[in-house]
Design an enzyme around this catalytic site. Structure first.
Site, PDB file in Angstrom:
ATOM      1  N   GLY A 186     -16.912  -2.107  78.521  1.00 49.71           N
ATOM      2  CA  GLY A 186     -16.072  -2.666  77.437  1.00 49.71           C
ATOM      3  C   GLY A 186     -15.602  -1.385  76.662  1.00 49.71           C
ATOM      4  O   GLY A 186     -14.206  -1.500  76.149  1.00 49.71           O
ATOM      5  N   CYS A 187     -16.191  -0.325  76.311  1.00 47.14           N
ATOM      6  CA  CYS A 187     -15.618   0.888  75.760  1.00 47.14           C
ATOM      7  C   CYS A 187     -14.824   1.385  76.251  1.00 47.14           C
ATOM      8  O   CYS A 187     -13.791   2.003  75.629  1.00 47.14           O
ATOM      9  CB  CYS A 187     -17.160   1.734  75.132  1.00 47.14           C
ATOM     10  SG  CYS A 187     -18.118   0.781  74.232  1.00 47.14           S
ATOM     11  N   THR A 188     -14.806   1.688  77.598  1.00 49.65           N
ATOM     12  CA  THR A 188     -13.797   2.182  78.370  1.00 49.65           C
ATOM     13  C   THR A 188     -12.660   1.558  78.414  1.00 49.65           C
ATOM     14  O   THR A 188     -11.398   2.004  78.191  1.00 49.65           O
ATOM     15  CB  THR A 188     -14.196   2.286  79.832  1.00 49.65           C
ATOM     16  OG1 THR A 188     -15.410   3.178  79.713  1.00 49.65           O
ATOM     17  CG2 THR A 188     -13.144   2.949  80.647  1.00 49.65           C
TER      18      THR A 188
END
Length: 159
Positions: free
Chosen positions: A43-45
Site C-alpha cells: 500500500g505504501c509503495t
C-alpha cells in the site's frame, strides 16, 4: 486532531539523503505531508508511486511533497531508490512528528481487530500545510490508491 486554520506543528527531521528538513525552511510553499505505515510495503509503495507520478502538478502549484514514517533513514533511502521517488522521505523513529500530526493512533489489521485486539500504529493520513504554516486540509485517513490525485485537486481549489 489538527483542524483547518491551526498552526502546523513545527518539525525538523532527517530525510532519506541524511539532510534535515524543517517546516520553517519550507515557508512560502504548500507542503503535503503524508504519513504511511512502513516503507516498501504494498500500500505504501502504491501511494508513493502515485505521488511520484503527480509531482510535476505539485511543482506547478508551488507545493512540496514529503512522505513520513518511522522507518530509518537507510530504509527510506532504499525505498526511494527502488521506487525512483522524486520527493523526500522523512524518518521519524521516535514518532515525534507522527504523533504531533495525529497519525499514530489505535488501528486494526485490514479493518478487523487482530485476535480481538487493536494496536497502536501509523495511520495513512495527510496534512496539507499552507505557505503561511497553517493547516489547509487534513485527511485523517487516506487510501493508498487515488489519494495523491485528491491532494492535487485540493491544492488546485486553494489557488
Amino acid at each position: 486532531m489538527l483542524k483547518e486554520g491551526d498552526p502546523a506543528p513545527p518539525f525538523r527531521l532527517a530525510a532519506d539523503d541524511g539532510r534535515e528538513i524543517s517546516l520553517d525552511g519550507l515557508r512560502g510553499k504548500h507542503v503535503a505531508l503524508y504519513f504511511y505505515p512502513k516503507a516498501s510495503t504494498p500500500g505504501c509503495t502504491t501511494e508513493a508511486i502515485e505521488f511520484r507520478e503527480v509531482k510535476s502538478e505539485f511543482d506547478k502549484l508551488n507545493a512540496i511533497i514529503l512522505g513520513c514514517s518511522a522507518d530509518t533513514v537507510e530504509a527510506q533511502a532504499r525505498f526511494k531508490a527502488k521506487q525512483q521517488l522524486n520527493f523526500p522521505l522523512l524518518s521519524d523513529p521516535e514518532f515525534e512528528v507522527i504523533e504531533a500530526y495525529g497519525a499514530r493512533r489505535m488501528k486494526s489489521f485490514l479493518g478487523k481487530s487482530f485476535l480481538g485486539k487493536s494496536f497502536l500504529g501509523i495511520v495513512r493520513s495527510t496534512t496539507l500545510i499552507g505557505p503561511d504554516g497553517k493547516v489547509e486540509k487534513v485527511w485523517e485517513t487516506a487510501k493508498s490508491k487515488g489519494h495523491a490525485a485528491e491532494v492535487v485537486e485540493a491544492l488546485k481549489a486553494l489557488q
